[in-house]
Scaffold this motif. Structure first.
Motif, PDB file in Angstrom:
ATOM      1  N   GLU B 223       0.840  -1.186   0.000  1.00  0.00           N
ATOM      2  CA  GLU B 223       0.000   0.000   0.000  1.00  0.00           C
ATOM      3  C   GLU B 223       0.880   1.243   0.000  1.00  0.00           C
ATOM      4  OE1 GLU B 223       0.137   2.020   2.711  1.00  0.00           O
ATOM      5  OE2 GLU B 223       0.886   0.688   4.288  1.00  0.00           O
ATOM      6  N   ASN B 224       0.314   2.310  -0.550  1.00  0.00           N
ATOM      7  CA  ASN B 224       1.046   3.580  -0.555  1.00  0.00           C
ATOM      8  C   ASN B 224       0.286   4.623   0.247  1.00  0.00           C
ATOM      9  OD1 ASN B 224      -1.117   4.109  -2.180  1.00  0.00           O
ATOM     10  ND2 ASN B 224       0.082   4.700  -3.993  1.00  0.00           N
ATOM     11  N   ALA B 228      -4.501  -1.678   0.171  1.00  0.00           N
ATOM     12  CA  ALA B 228      -3.366  -2.450  -0.353  1.00  0.00           C
ATOM     13  C   ALA B 228      -3.780  -3.243  -1.579  1.00  0.00           C
ATOM     14  CB  ALA B 228      -2.848  -3.405   0.728  1.00  0.00           C
ATOM     15  N   HIS B 250       2.885  -7.400   4.993  1.00  0.00           N
ATOM     16  CA  HIS B 250       2.449  -6.048   4.686  1.00  0.00           C
ATOM     17  C   HIS B 250       3.666  -5.237   4.260  1.00  0.00           C
ATOM     18  CE1 HIS B 250       0.890  -2.025   6.608  1.00  0.00           C
ATOM     19  NE2 HIS B 250       1.114  -1.912   5.324  1.00  0.00           N
ATOM     20  N   SER B 252       4.724  -1.384   3.165  1.00  0.00           N
ATOM     21  CA  SER B 252       4.315   0.006   3.023  1.00  0.00           C
ATOM     22  C   SER B 252       5.291   0.699   2.079  1.00  0.00           C
ATOM     23  CB  SER B 252       4.324   0.673   4.399  1.00  0.00           C
ATOM     24  OG  SER B 252       3.930   2.010   4.282  1.00  0.00           O
ATOM     25  N   PRO B 254       5.221   4.168   0.328  1.00  0.00           N
ATOM     26  CA  PRO B 254       4.492   5.408   0.044  1.00  0.00           C
ATOM     27  C   PRO B 254       4.872   6.048  -1.283  1.00  0.00           C
ATOM     28  CG  PRO B 254       5.831   5.608   2.050  1.00  0.00           C
ATOM     29  CD  PRO B 254       6.015   4.233   1.543  1.00  0.00           C
TER      30      PRO B 254
END
Lengths: 447, 392
Positions: B223-224, B228, B250, B252, B254
């Motif tokens: 996800e950003n 996600a 997960h 991350s 961004p």
């Protein structure tokens, strides 16, 4: 025979019986020692050559990369110690065994293998099929020594699928062979365990011999010297090595014996070793029939042991190649096999056209795309030639050459024993031992 | 010693005038270059020293007059602690890998008025497919380099040992083209594997191998900042109740645009979709193994006793028998500076003048034997060194 044998030490009848006169057992650690005497008058005495052979067998037991993780001990005077042991140390106290009257004291320290009388000997093969250009997928097989009974205690654990055990005697060598075959099982890792007699462990074993005589050894064509003795481990540096298993044998050779760039392949006829000379060569990217052919030789610049174990033994010979430097040729013999596996490379890895042919033209017949056999048997035996790579063959002479340049030249030379299929002597069964080529290793022992 | 760092100890009898030339006050940030051979005195020009290097670093510390140390050349792009110019952006739309590499260095020049602080910045070869749209709003040059290679599958950057940076897949960086066989890797490692066979080197090495599922995942969500995007696979492992295992990770990221999230997720899952080998390899003794086995290169590991067994399709002849070694990536290599090597400090005294300080006469040479950490065959180097946030 009487006396003691620890691994291959003390096993060779020509070297005479070895007797131990002192031993100590401390829990699982066993220390045993004895004398060897260099004196002409003594009945136990050894010549200089035999002393050298025996000394090599002592130090080779524990030299780095020795190749045998456990060894059988057989002691006729004290059979309570017969079984399998792990060598911890091996020593003798004579640096130059040449003086008459000198006594050499040898000593081994061994550690008991769990289940020592008859432990499981676990063998592992990483895979079971030689990559080949002929789509050959032969029956795979694993060979072991006589274990008292048709196949002794055998617990094969291949990863998936089940083999069909097929014990096959093999005349005087009393081997057994486990065979299986199915397309799904041809390339994978296998584990085999068997348990057998310490006294039979070296039956048909792959053995490396070296020559300790002072003159240059000749071939069996002219009458072979007798001073060839088995090597233990890798710690040997004479210029002559040969590898065999009691049925076939191969020895790289050089000019000093009048046969440059060649190897002598021998088979056991039942009463004597019969010799066949082969020569090697390599060519560049042009056609074989032009002047760019380099036969190997004249000098064998070195030969050493890559692996020395009863299941598989390999020696590497470094041949001088005219105007090209050198080529490395590895000769491998496995227990129960009647083929010698030959792998040729140049150290720098140049792709070459590789060639092998018998020195005396041998008329052959095609068996399949990867195999050809001598047309006419002699003493119930035929030469068999194999090449897993796409190659061109000359049926009149027995020559095989790989016309597409390749960094590695792979060949096999073997013997078909022509007495029928009951003893797995068909060409198919024999070449299966070459094309299905497990790299067998004894990896663990215990019970 | 951290990744990429170096340390050289000079002998007790090193003259003061030599150690004065190693004073960070005077020659700070000079480049240290280690070459596999010494270059004869008269011929040791800066250009020749650079082109012979197999390792380059930056001089930052002189301890007790004789112990010099510092980070690797990559430090110029930003330290591992995140130090470096971070307040600049880099964006581009639908560019190929080579174009992205060129675009990053062009952006650096545009923002800071000087080219990137490396002697070369290249894509040496290999074919990397696909276009991406990098969007980086902050971060040092090093972080942007890590980000760039994360957008494609199985690419990485590396210091070339001569003060330059190369970006490519493993085929471009290590020259490993061609069909499967020995030459698909840089060397063979294992007990008694030493020698050279068919042009392919072997090193006598001991391995300590561990096989694990510690990084394995059945799904990775990237996800950003928003929802996600997941990449998933079908697993054969099961949980205690008997259902198929769910192991989700997960990530991350961004700075990844929405359109690239799926590619990044797929690339990440590709790294952890099977068990992993984690192997330490000690080379018993070989001269300058770093010259043959560059960090990031593939190697074959053949050690039966450790259970290292590779794919049957990879089998080939080695020392007269068929072997089936494991293909692994070298993700860390610690090696000694041995007698016979050349050790040089290159002190940039002006915009285009360099003083070459030859330390080779004064180095306290180290005994042979190197240690390598190897991992999955397709382990992305950037995964090891980049700063990421992954949560189980």
């Amino acid at each position: 025979m009487a006396g003691i044998s620890i691994g291959r030490f003390g096993l060779n009848p020509t070297l005479g019986e070895i007797h131990a006169d002192s031993m100590k057992l401390d829990g699982d650690t066993f220390t045993v020692s004895g004398d060897l005497i260099r004196a002409a008058a003594d009945t136990d005495a050894l010549s200089v050559i035999k002393l050298r052979a025996v000394c090599q067998q002592i130090v080779g037991m524990v030299a780095a990369g020795a190749g045998e993780i456990v060894v059988p001990l057989v002691w006729s005077e004290s059979t309570q110690f017969d079984g399998w042991w792990r060598p911890i140390s091996a020593e003798h106290d004579l640096a130059h065994p040449v003086l008459q009257g000198e006594t050499l004291r040898w000593q081994f320290q061994l550690e008991r293998v769990s289940g020592w009388r008859a432990p499981w000997l676990e063998h592992r093969a990483q895979l079971t099929l030689l990559p080949n250009d002929h789509s050959l997928v032969p029956v795979t097989n694993f060979t072991g020594p006589a274990v008292g009974g048709s196949a002794g205690e055998l617990s094969p654990y291949p990863t998936g699928g089940g083999p069909t055990p097929f014990a096959a005697g093999d005349g005087s060598t009393s081997l057994w062979r486990l065979e299986w075959g199915s397309a799904a099982e041809t390339v994978r890792r296998v584990d085999y365990r068997y348990a057998g007699l310490a006294a039979a462990h070296y039956t048909g074993a792959a053995t490396i011999d070296t020559y300790y005589g002072t003159s240059v050894p000749s071939t069996n064509l002219t009458g072979e010297e007798t001073e060839w003795y088995p090597v233990v481990g890798r710690q040997v540096s004479t210029p002559y090595l040969r590898v065999g298993n009691g049925m076939v044998r191969v020895r790289p050779m050089d000019w000093s014996t009048g046969a440059g760039g060649r190897a002598e392949f021998e088979w056991w006829s039942g009463s004597a070793w019969v010799s066949h000379m082969f020569e090697f060569g390599s060519a560049g990217t042009t056609s074989w029939n032009t002047a760019d052919v380099s036969g190997f030789g004249p000098t064998l610049t070195g030969v050493h042991v890559l692996r020395n174990s009863p299941e598989t033994s390999t020696i590497r010979a470094i041949y001088d190649v005219y105007q090209r430097g050198s080529a490395q040729v590895d000769f491998t013999v496995r227990r129960g096999g009647k083929t010698v596996s030959i792998v040729m490379t140049e150290p720098v890895g140049t792709a070459r056209q590789w060639m092998i042919r018998p020195v005396t033209a041998t008329p052959t017949t095609s068996v399949d795309a990867g195999t050809m056999a001598q047309t006419t048997a002699s003493s119930n035996r035929k030469l068999v030639f194999m090449c897993p790579t796409t190659h061109t063959r000359n049926l009149a002479t027995g020559e095989m050459f790989i016309t597409t340049a390749n960094a590695t030249g792979r060949f096999g030379v073997g013997m078909q024993h022509n007495t029928g299929t009951a003893w797995h002597e068909s060409i198919a069964a024999m070449t299966a031992h070459y094309y299905s080529q497990p790299s067998l290793k004894l990896v663990a022992a215990g019970r | 010693m951290a990744t990429g760092d170096w340390s050289v100890t000079l002998r007790d009898d090193t003259p003061w005038r030599v150690t004065d030339l190693c004073d960070p006050d005077q020659v700070g940030y000079a480049s240290l270059v280690v070459a596999p051979v010494r270059i004869p005195d008269g011929a040791a020009t800066a250009a020749r020293v650079w082109s012979s290097g197999m390792y380059s670093g930056v001089l930052r510390r002189q301890s007790q007059r004789l112990v010099l140390s510092g980070p690797g050349t990559v430090w110029w792009a930003g330290g591992e602690d995140g130090s470096g110019d971070w307040e600049w952006t880099w964006t581009d739309a639908a560019v190929t890998f080579s174009a992205a590499v060129a675009s990053l260095s062009a952006r650096y020049l545009a923002v800071f008025g000087v080219p990137v602080p490396f002697r070369s910045w290249t894509v040496p070869g290999g074919t990397i497919a696909g276009t991406r749209s990098p969007t980086s709003t902050s971060g040092t040059l090093r972080q942007k380099m890590d980000y760039l290679v994360s957008l494609w599958t199985d690419v990485q950057w590396r210091s070339d040992g001569r003060g330059g940076i190369e970006f490519a897949d493993q085929y471009g960086l290590y020259g490993l083209f061609g069909p499967l066989g020995p030459s698909f890797a840089a060397a063979m490692l294992g007990p008694f594997a030493d020698g050279i066979e068919a042009g392919f080197p072997g090193f006598n090495a001991r391995t300590t191998a561990a096989k694990h599922l510690e990084q394995y995942a059945t799904a990775i969500g990237v996800e950003n900042g928003g929802a996600a995007t997941y990449a998933t696979l079908t697993t054969s492992y099961r949980n205690p109740v008997g259902d198929l295992a769910r192991v989700t990770r997960h990530l991350s990221s961004p700075q990844t645009v929405a359109g690239d999230l799926a590619s990044v997720a797929a690339a990440e899952l590709d790294l952890v979709d099977t068990f992993a080998w984690s192997v330490d390899v000690s080379i018993v003794s070989a001269y300058a193994p770093a010259d043959t086995i560059k960090c990031g290169a593939q190697v074959w590991l053949a050690d039966d006793a450790q259970g290292l067994f590779g794919l049957p399709a990879d089998r080939f002849f080695w020392r007269g028998e068929l072997v089936c070694p494991v293909l692994a990536r070298v993700v860390g290599h610690q090696w000694p500076i041995e007698d016979g090597m050349g050790v040089y400090l290159l002190w940039q005294t002006g915009a285009s003048s360099t003083t070459v300080i030859d330390l080779s006469d004064w180095v306290e040479w180290e005994p042979p034997g190197s240690r390598m950490t190897v991992g999955l065959p397709d382990l992305d180097l950037a995964t090891v060194v980049a700063q990421r946030q992954m949560r189980i």
